[in-house]
Design an enzyme around this catalytic site. Structure first.
Site, PDB file in Angstrom:
ATOM      1  N   ALA C  48     -12.509  11.041  -7.175  1.00 49.86           N
ATOM      2  CA  ALA C  48     -11.438  11.844  -6.433  1.00 49.86           C
ATOM      3  C   ALA C  48      -9.997  11.343  -6.468  1.00 49.86           C
ATOM      4  O   ALA C  48      -9.077  12.086  -6.297  1.00 49.86           O
ATOM      5  CB  ALA C  48     -11.945  12.341  -5.122  1.00 49.86           C
ATOM      6  N   PHE C 117       5.690   5.627  -7.711  1.00 48.78           N
ATOM      7  CA  PHE C 117       4.911   6.013  -6.516  1.00 48.78           C
ATOM      8  C   PHE C 117       5.422   5.696  -5.179  1.00 48.78           C
ATOM      9  O   PHE C 117       6.387   4.862  -5.280  1.00 48.78           O
ATOM     10  CB  PHE C 117       3.135   5.103  -6.463  1.00 48.78           C
ATOM     11  CG  PHE C 117       2.114   6.264  -6.700  1.00 48.78           C
ATOM     12  CD1 PHE C 117       2.034   7.088  -7.714  1.00 48.78           C
ATOM     13  CD2 PHE C 117       1.073   6.171  -5.742  1.00 48.78           C
ATOM     14  CE1 PHE C 117       0.825   7.956  -7.777  1.00 48.78           C
ATOM     15  CE2 PHE C 117       0.030   6.953  -5.827  1.00 48.78           C
ATOM     16  CZ  PHE C 117      -0.223   7.829  -6.722  1.00 48.78           C
ATOM     17  N   ASP C 212     -21.257   3.870   5.571  1.00 47.35           N
ATOM     18  CA  ASP C 212     -22.510   3.304   5.619  1.00 47.35           C
ATOM     19  C   ASP C 212     -22.554   1.570   5.519  1.00 47.35           C
ATOM     20  O   ASP C 212     -23.461   0.829   5.978  1.00 47.35           O
ATOM     21  CB  ASP C 212     -23.497   3.924   4.685  1.00 47.35           C
ATOM     22  CG  ASP C 212     -23.770   5.425   4.724  1.00 47.35           C
ATOM     23  OD1 ASP C 212     -24.292   5.873   5.586  1.00 47.35           O
ATOM     24  OD2 ASP C 212     -23.349   5.993   3.710  1.00 47.35           O
ATOM     25  N   GLN C 231      -5.385   5.730   7.455  1.00 56.75           N
ATOM     26  CA  GLN C 231      -4.386   6.425   6.534  1.00 56.75           C
ATOM     27  C   GLN C 231      -4.462   7.929   6.381  1.00 56.75           C
ATOM     28  O   GLN C 231      -5.365   8.490   6.024  1.00 56.75           O
ATOM     29  CB  GLN C 231      -4.206   5.847   5.194  1.00 56.75           C
ATOM     30  CG  GLN C 231      -2.977   6.362   4.429  1.00 56.75           C
ATOM     31  CD  GLN C 231      -2.744   5.563   3.110  1.00 56.75           C
ATOM     32  OE1 GLN C 231      -3.536   5.888   2.236  1.00 56.75           O
ATOM     33  NE2 GLN C 231      -1.736   4.778   3.170  1.00 56.75           N
ATOM     34  N   HIS C 233      -2.812  11.029   4.359  1.00 52.75           N
ATOM     35  CA  HIS C 233      -2.093  11.325   3.183  1.00 52.75           C
ATOM     36  C   HIS C 233      -1.366  12.299   3.486  1.00 52.75           C
ATOM     37  O   HIS C 233      -1.930  13.445   3.936  1.00 52.75           O
ATOM     38  CB  HIS C 233      -3.113  11.496   2.070  1.00 52.75           C
ATOM     39  CG  HIS C 233      -2.400  11.725   0.630  1.00 52.75           C
ATOM     40  ND1 HIS C 233      -1.441  12.480   0.156  1.00 52.75           N
ATOM     41  CD2 HIS C 233      -2.589  10.780  -0.378  1.00 52.75           C
ATOM     42  CE1 HIS C 233      -1.044  12.213  -1.069  1.00 52.75           C
ATOM     43  NE2 HIS C 233      -1.673  11.092  -1.358  1.00 52.75           N
ATOM     44  N   LEU C 243      -7.086  16.887  -1.565  1.00 51.65           N
ATOM     45  CA  LEU C 243      -5.902  16.018  -2.015  1.00 51.65           C
ATOM     46  C   LEU C 243      -5.029  16.534  -3.226  1.00 51.65           C
ATOM     47  O   LEU C 243      -5.712  16.760  -4.028  1.00 51.65           O
ATOM     48  CB  LEU C 243      -6.334  14.333  -2.514  1.00 51.65           C
ATOM     49  CG  LEU C 243      -5.261  13.477  -2.961  1.00 51.65           C
ATOM     50  CD1 LEU C 243      -4.399  12.971  -1.846  1.00 51.65           C
ATOM     51  CD2 LEU C 243      -6.186  12.267  -3.621  1.00 51.65           C
ATOM     52  N   GLU C 246       0.097  11.529  -4.723  1.00 50.67           N
ATOM     53  CA  GLU C 246       1.151  11.324  -4.584  1.00 50.67           C
ATOM     54  C   GLU C 246       2.174  11.401  -5.849  1.00 50.67           C
ATOM     55  O   GLU C 246       3.528  11.655  -5.710  1.00 50.67           O
ATOM     56  CB  GLU C 246       1.237   9.836  -4.079  1.00 50.67           C
ATOM     57  CG  GLU C 246       2.414   9.361  -3.545  1.00 50.67           C
ATOM     58  CD  GLU C 246       2.037   8.060  -2.430  1.00 50.67           C
ATOM     59  OE1 GLU C 246       1.330   8.171  -1.740  1.00 50.67           O
ATOM     60  OE2 GLU C 246       2.713   7.018  -2.980  1.00 50.67           O
ATOM     61  N   ARG C 288       3.254   6.324   2.997  1.00 46.03           N
ATOM     62  CA  ARG C 288       2.363   7.508   3.571  1.00 46.03           C
ATOM     63  C   ARG C 288       2.313   7.668   4.846  1.00 46.03           C
ATOM     64  O   ARG C 288       2.399   8.752   5.317  1.00 46.03           O
ATOM     65  CB  ARG C 288       0.843   7.329   2.860  1.00 46.03           C
ATOM     66  CG  ARG C 288       0.593   7.650   1.375  1.00 46.03           C
ATOM     67  CD  ARG C 288      -0.440   7.141   1.163  1.00 46.03           C
ATOM     68  NE  ARG C 288      -0.533   7.575  -0.698  1.00 46.03           N
ATOM     69  CZ  ARG C 288      -1.735   7.222  -1.230  1.00 46.03           C
ATOM     70  NH1 ARG C 288      -2.778   6.802  -0.725  1.00 46.03           N
ATOM     71  NH2 ARG C 288      -1.659   7.598  -2.654  1.00 46.03           N
ATOM     72  N   HIS C 356      -7.304   9.988   4.862  1.00 45.91           N
ATOM     73  CA  HIS C 356      -7.462   9.570   3.569  1.00 45.91           C
ATOM     74  C   HIS C 356      -8.262   8.261   3.100  1.00 45.91           C
ATOM     75  O   HIS C 356      -9.204   8.281   2.327  1.00 45.91           O
ATOM     76  CB  HIS C 356      -6.186   9.791   2.731  1.00 45.91           C
ATOM     77  CG  HIS C 356      -6.167   9.347   1.364  1.00 45.91           C
ATOM     78  ND1 HIS C 356      -6.876  10.199   0.496  1.00 45.91           N
ATOM     79  CD2 HIS C 356      -5.355   8.758   0.636  1.00 45.91           C
ATOM     80  CE1 HIS C 356      -6.645   9.629  -0.883  1.00 45.91           C
ATOM     81  NE2 HIS C 356      -5.891   8.868  -0.901  1.00 45.91           N
ATOM     82  N   GLU C 380     -13.072  -0.156  -0.430  1.00 43.04           N
ATOM     83  CA  GLU C 380     -12.475   0.245   0.689  1.00 43.04           C
ATOM     84  C   GLU C 380     -13.451  -0.179   1.834  1.00 43.04           C
ATOM     85  O   GLU C 380     -12.987  -0.172   2.957  1.00 43.04           O
ATOM     86  CB  GLU C 380     -12.587   2.094   0.553  1.00 43.04           C
ATOM     87  CG  GLU C 380     -11.794   2.607   1.689  1.00 43.04           C
ATOM     88  CD  GLU C 380     -11.701   4.151   1.829  1.00 43.04           C
ATOM     89  OE1 GLU C 380     -12.172   4.691   0.821  1.00 43.04           O
ATOM     90  OE2 GLU C 380     -11.422   4.604   2.742  1.00 43.04           O
ATOM     91  N   ARG C 391      -1.794   1.360   3.532  1.00 42.63           N
ATOM     92  CA  ARG C 391      -1.950   0.954   2.188  1.00 42.63           C
ATOM     93  C   ARG C 391      -0.852   1.634   1.323  1.00 42.63           C
ATOM     94  O   ARG C 391      -0.668   2.749   1.574  1.00 42.63           O
ATOM     95  CB  ARG C 391      -3.532   1.220   1.769  1.00 42.63           C
ATOM     96  CG  ARG C 391      -3.712   1.142   0.454  1.00 42.63           C
ATOM     97  CD  ARG C 391      -5.038   1.574  -0.163  1.00 42.63           C
ATOM     98  NE  ARG C 391      -5.282   2.882  -0.070  1.00 42.63           N
ATOM     99  CZ  ARG C 391      -5.055   3.900  -1.069  1.00 42.63           C
ATOM    100  NH1 ARG C 391      -4.400   3.414  -2.057  1.00 42.63           N
ATOM    101  NH2 ARG C 391      -5.316   4.831  -0.847  1.00 42.63           N
ATOM    102  N   SER C 394      -1.894   3.860  -4.965  1.00 42.26           N
ATOM    103  CA  SER C 394      -2.366   3.216  -6.062  1.00 42.26           C
ATOM    104  C   SER C 394      -2.464   1.774  -5.941  1.00 42.26           C
ATOM    105  O   SER C 394      -2.854   1.118  -6.821  1.00 42.26           O
ATOM    106  CB  SER C 394      -1.108   3.583  -7.167  1.00 42.26           C
ATOM    107  OG  SER C 394       0.106   2.738  -7.118  1.00 42.26           O
ATOM    108  N   ASN C 395      -2.453   1.291  -4.732  1.00 42.27           N
ATOM    109  CA  ASN C 395      -3.068  -0.123  -4.659  1.00 42.27           C
ATOM    110  C   ASN C 395      -4.799  -0.061  -4.579  1.00 42.27           C
ATOM    111  O   ASN C 395      -5.333  -1.132  -4.778  1.00 42.27           O
ATOM    112  CB  ASN C 395      -2.645  -0.862  -3.460  1.00 42.27           C
ATOM    113  CG  ASN C 395      -1.349  -1.649  -3.762  1.00 42.27           C
ATOM    114  OD1 ASN C 395      -1.110  -1.931  -5.020  1.00 42.27           O
ATOM    115  ND2 ASN C 395      -0.677  -2.507  -3.041  1.00 42.27           N
ATOM    116  N   LEU C 397      -7.021   1.628  -6.152  1.00 45.49           N
ATOM    117  CA  LEU C 397      -7.888   1.457  -7.377  1.00 45.49           C
ATOM    118  C   LEU C 397      -7.784   0.368  -7.927  1.00 45.49           C
ATOM    119  O   LEU C 397      -8.858  -0.403  -8.536  1.00 45.49           O
ATOM    120  CB  LEU C 397      -7.540   2.596  -8.194  1.00 45.49           C
ATOM    121  CG  LEU C 397      -7.743   4.227  -8.181  1.00 45.49           C
ATOM    122  CD1 LEU C 397      -7.040   5.079  -9.016  1.00 45.49           C
ATOM    123  CD2 LEU C 397      -9.319   4.281  -7.995  1.00 45.49           C
TER     124      LEU C 397
END
Lengths: 113, 128, 586, 248
Positions: C48, C117, C212, C231, C233, C243, C246, C288, C356, C380, C391, C394-395, C397
């Site tokens: 996503a 970004f 989990d 965070q 978004h 979403l 950005e 953000r 987010h 994550e 955060r 784009s950091n 991914l």
């Protein structure tokens, strides 16, 4: 799994599908006129014979008929399967046999003209 | 083992009745029967042509009448349906990329319909 | 109980888990790798992510700039040695994905394109239109199919870690389709199971993001770090939280309030930049946390637009034109049209901030190792920490690639250095206890609580009391309420008594995980009496480096609230300073 | 925009431990008009019947989990809008797949088929990471981009009658994915993939019903991909058998 031999027939099917899509409807229209009793010029014996006597005419007739045959034969093979007949090998022999016979007849007739 | 996946059987003979798009597909496939028979009609015509003028007249005569008209009418519908279904999918089978963009599908289909009309007209005019 | 012996077990098959699996398979083809996931890999929520992945590649960029953007963006709560490792590895990892076939968007000359970004001083976000996460996930999943040593256990839900002799030596997992428990014995375990956004009702996160993996480690004694940093978004669709990347703003989209004013200039991100000419680290390209906070203030001032789905501001992209939107933001357009019946080409889109990403997670060091030997974490669910208090877009991914691989390398080092003999009876006893725990939950019929009921109360509590702006009073209420819910959880009754694909049981287990995570958020936030990054207190509005330039560590207790400890932040070369997102100043 | 209305949600239920065959169960669900069918299922799960099992996650048509038959048509539950239906909506598990339980299907077959076509880049040339990216122009990217958009939701398999009739058929999504890599300017693995794709159970089982493309929520056009594969395979065959002297 081995690579399929269907490309041989599918190639003819695809070429035939294109040819029939372009020319068959209008040919049917002409024979419809003939069946309804109109006498289009094309259906005079002389005109047609003249066309078929020329090598280019022969080639065109051969192309249209043979490709139409193989197009229809291959699609018929699939259609028979779609109707639930599960004897693909037999069906293939029969439909391609018919197309082969038609091809042979066309060649023989063209040679006689 | 608690699992017991349930397999829904598909009827091999009536599956295509379940959805309109399958019916449309079968209608398209069945056009081949008309094309096959019609092509043999052409072969008969060719045979008559090879035999001579009398045989050809006999062929034309045999063609005449309600049965001939009926078959040709049905074949006309079938072959036109074949043509349309054939041309409509050409952009899928033979996409054309010019530079970065693909030529829009309706342009390719339109070109085919145009060519079809031209070919048909030429044969028609020549035939009549 | 069936025992599956493997060298490395990976929990979670999203971006980080897949990257780890591939790294293991590449390092040693003889390694047995068990990739365990509660969903098929391509369903993982990495799919996503839209905007892209940051990595220095262009000549006008430098590692130092990426470092400064990341550390400043994180309000100096990042461990700077980890950030340094991260930015150094980032370009290689993104390039590796290119070599694996990722369809990155390109420049006319065929080189990889980058886009601007939020919070970044230079354009450095690699992107694949606005489906970057999707393409990264599928590239990784498909590449993983190359390696026969990666054995997948799709739709297996991890239950408990097996820790014996002070080392993590495997886990138990439930095969969802059969309801059978399995014992995985492994030389090392990597947790890569994603975030916990579903603690909140309004989130961009998918249904599966229930913390989990975090809870798995937490219950085994590993602290969760910095969980109070959640965070928001700034641009989510108001009706369902979907979403809008950005990238919308990176490409030039602007945010306006109901008066048509670009209100960000009123919150230290001005002066106003020309429409359609975004300036990096200014206005719409601020970070953000700041953007989401500005929304909150606008709402207070009555400057927001009322919609059937609540108060919104408007994201206006009309000036980008149809061609650019179709090329760069096709998914965004599709989502707006499908779910809101509004076309960004023709009208401004109402949006509001939405939960987010969890900056916090399983405490790991720079090598992705947790304090428990043999247990590693990435993505994550982990907190390395490179994201600090906020955060940068784009950091994440890039993070799952860099630390997914790092976790794999660390796991191999661990295999080589630690004894391989395992105490089978001890592990099996633990596994049986784990199975008994689930059976007890499953069989319990006298309970009066329902999964849906408790979940709703938890979500409501979190939204009301632990949102964009927080107060001590509200957070105290949240702590009490979550503790109460944890107690009532013991009184849960399951309706579904079937073993096969029992989603009632799954949701009960997920709820348990979320409650554990939620409590660490609430307690960590209550005790952090300062404002930093995504954690903003109305009663403590300033950043307090004296007392809180520290990571929060929350330790699990089965009945009590978590025990909180603090750990110093690693500072190497950037001393805490002012986060400046105003284009006027230099 | 947010009017409520009641719908009858008829769901195919199957519990392998208690049922010998599937049965329908109808729920009355108060819906907001902008809901999708998945929202209605979630309403049932949360408020009416916790035993209903189905897969879902992202709710934004990208994870591919929530494919169901909705009024007989393969659809993503998260992209089937209530307002497009009447007051009676029937939800069943995806056709052509065995039912594990309720709306959950057994999808191993698809996953295995996808893996069998080698859906990963097999580079034309070896190139170390340090040498930078494989250059690829926007036009070269566009050539295959569409086929990268497959979310593996399997709606195309549920729509494909040939897959239903001949379960060995490799199927639309798997072959499209092979085509995606074949068309990638960086790739040189087509010959390897053809071993699986250009077989009777591969692309040649396709009779171009076209249903796959009609139901694809991402407009991947698998039917088109398969026809292109057929054309290319046919050219291969004729070159190989009639013109063996021509190198491919």
């Amino acid at each position: 799994m081995a690579k399929s031999n269907k490309p041989i027939f599918w190639g003819l099917f695809a070429a035939g599908g294109t040819v029939t899509a372009f020319v068959t409807p209008v040919l049917v229209l002409l024979t419809l006129f003939a069946a309804m009793g109109f006498s289009p010029d094309l259906f005079t014996y002389e005109a047609l014979r003249g066309f078929a006597a020329h090598w280019l005419g022969k080639l065109i007739i051969l192309g249209v008929i043979v490709l139409s045959l193989w197009h229809a034969a291959h699609r018929l093979r699939v259609t028979v399967h779609d109707f639930g007949v599960r004897a693909d090998a037999v069906v293939a022999y029969v439909v391609y046999g018919i197309a082969g016979l038609g091809t042979l007849m066309t060649i023989v007739y063209l040679l006689r003209i | 083992m608690s699992r017991k996946p349930y397999v829904r059987e598909v009827s091999k003979t009536t599956w295509f009745l379940s959805q309109p798009r399958y019916k449309r597909y079968m209608a398209r496939e069945v056009t081949c029967v008309f094309i096959l028979i019609y092509t043999f009609l052409l072969i008969c015509a060719l045979g008559a042509l090879a035999k001579g003028p009398d045989a050809f007249q006999a062929f034309l005569h045999a063609l005449r009448g309600p049965l001939g008209v009926l078959f040709n009418l049905a074949a006309l519908v079938a072959t036109v349906y074949h043509s349309m279904s054939w041309f409509d999918v050409t952009p899928q089978a033979m996409p054309i990329q010019r530079g970065e963009e693909f030529v829009p599908g309706n342009v390719i289909v339109g070109a085919h319909y145009g060519a079809w009309a031209v070919v048909s007209l030429i044969i028609l005019i020549w035939g009549i | 109980m069936e025992i599956i012996k493997t060298d490395v077990a990976i929990v979670g098959a999203g971006g980080a888990g897949l990257r780890a699996a591939i790294a293991l398979a590449e390092a040693d083809p003889k390694l047995r790798i068990a990739l365990i996931s509660k969903v098929y890999p391509m369903r993982s929520h990495t799919c996503a992510a839209e905007g892209g992945a940051a990595g220095v590649i262009k000549s006008d960029d430098s590692l130092d700039l990426h470092f400064n953007d990341t550390v400043g963006g994180g309000d100096w709560l990042c461990d700077q040695n980890a950030v340094e490792y991260f930015i150094n590895e980032a370009p290689n990892e993104l390039m590796q994905l290119e070599h694996w076939g990722c369809p990155w968007s390109r420049e006319p000359d065929g080189s990889v394109a980058v886009r601007p970004f939020g919070g970044m001083k230079i354009k450095r976000t690699w992107f694949a239109a606005d489906k970057s996460g999707f393409h990264i996930l599928h590239t990784l999943f498909q590449t993983s199919l190359k390696y026969p040593s990666i054995q997948r256990f799709d739709e297996y839900y991890a239950i408990d870690l097996l820790v014996d002799d002070g080392r993590c030596q495997g886990l138990t997992a439930l095969e969802i389709r059969s309801g059978e428990m399995r014992q995985f014995q492994a030389g090392a375990v990597i947790i890569a199971a994603g975030g916990a956004g579903k603690m909140f009702p309004f989130t961009t996160n998918g249904a599966i993001k229930t913390g989990d993996g975090m809870a798995l480690a937490y219950r085994a004694g590993v602290p969760l770090k910095d969980m109070e940093f959640v965070q928001y978004h700034p641009t989510g669709l108001p009706n369902n939280g979907i979403l809008l990347t950005e990238g919308c703003r990176g490409e030039g989209g602007i945010l306006v309030n109901k008066h048509g004013r670009r209100y960000l200039q009123d919150y230290g991100m001005g002066p106003e930049t020309p429409v359609g000419q975004p300036v990096l680290k200014t206005m719409e390209l601020g970070p953000r946390d700041r953007l989401s906070q500005s929304f909150w203030h606008e709402q207070r001032k009555g400057n927001t637009v009322s919609t059937p789905w609540g108060e919104c501001v408007l994201l206006d992209m009309r000036h980008l034109g149809e061609k650019k939107i179709n090329e760069r933001l096709p998914l965004v357009r599709d989502l707006c049209i499908s779910y809101l019946n509004m076309d960004p080409v023709k009208e401004p889109i109402p949006i509001r901030p939405v939960v987010h990403y969890c900056m916090g997670g399983i405490h790991t060091d720079i090598k992705a190792a947790t304090p428990v030997p043999g247990l590693f974490a990435a993505g994550e669910c982990a907190c390395v920490s490179i994201n600090g208090a906020n955060r940068l877009g784009s950091n994440s991914l890039t993070e799952l690639l860099v630390f997914g691989r790092r976790a794999a390398l660390s796991a191999i080092e661990h295999l080589q250095s630690s004894p391989s003999a395992s105490n089978d009876p001890a592990l099996s006893a633990q596994a049986r206890a784990s199975e008994d725990r689930i059976r007890a939950l499953f069989d319990q019929s006298a309970g009066t609580e329902t999964v849906a009921g408790l979940r709703k109360e938890m979500m409501h509590t979190m939204e009301e009391n632990a949102g964009i702006y927080r107060t001590g009073e509200e957070l105290q209420r949240a702590c009490e309420k979550i503790a109460e819910l944890r107690g009532r959880y013991a009184n849960l009754a399951l309706t579904d008594k079937s073993k096969v694909f029992n989603t009632d049981l799954m949701q009960a287990l997920e709820l348990g995980s979320m409650l554990d995570c939620a409590e660490t958020v609430a307690v960590g936030a209550r005790d952090r009496t300062e404002s930093r990054g995504a954690h903003q207190r109305l009663d403590f509005t300033a950043r307090d480096d004296q007392n809180f330039l520290k990571h929060t560590l929350a330790y699990h207790h089965p009945k009590e609230p978590p025990r909180i400890e603090y750990l110093d932040v690693v500072i190497t070369k950037s001393q805490p300073g002012v986060r400046d997102y105003s284009g006027a100043k230099k | 925009m947010s009017e409520e209305r009641q719908i009858q949600l008829e769901v195919l239920r199957y519990n392998p431990e208690t049922d010998s065959q599937p049965r329908y169960q109808t729920y009355t669900v108060p819906c907001v008009n902008e809901w999708v069918v998945l929202d209605a299922l979630n309403y049932v799960k949360e408020n009416l019947d916790p035993t209903l099992s189905y897969r879902w996650s992202c709710h934004m048509a990208v994870c591919g989990s929530c494919g169901y038959m909705i009024n007989g048509e393969p659809k993503l539950g998260c992209k089937a809008f209530i307002h497009e239906y009447g007051d009676h909506i029937r939800v069943e598990p995806l056709a052509n797949f065995p039912i594990e339980r309720d709306l959950v299907t057994v999808v191993e077959d698809f996953i295995a088929k996808l893996a069998s076509v080698k859906p990963y880049l097999i580079p034309k040339e070896d190139k170390p990471i340090s040498a930078g990216e494989f250059r690829q122009t926007p036009a070269e990217l566009k050539k295959y981009k569409q086929y990268t958009l497959c979310i593996n939701c399997m709606l195309c398999y549920a729509a494909c009658p040939q897959y239903g009739l001949v379960p060995e058929f490799l199927g639309p999504a798997a072959i499209s994915m092979a085509h995606r890599y074949n068309q990638d300017s960086r790739d040189g693995g087509r010959d390897q993939r053809q071993e699986v794709v250009a077989t009777d159970e591969g692309v040649w089982e396709c009779s171009f019903v076209g249903a796959c493309s009609e139901v694809c929520p991402k407009h991947v056009d698998p039917a088109g991909a398969l026809q292109q594969v057929k054309v290319a395979s046919t050219i291969d065959w004729y070159k190989e058998h009639l013109m063996p002297w021509v190198k491919k």
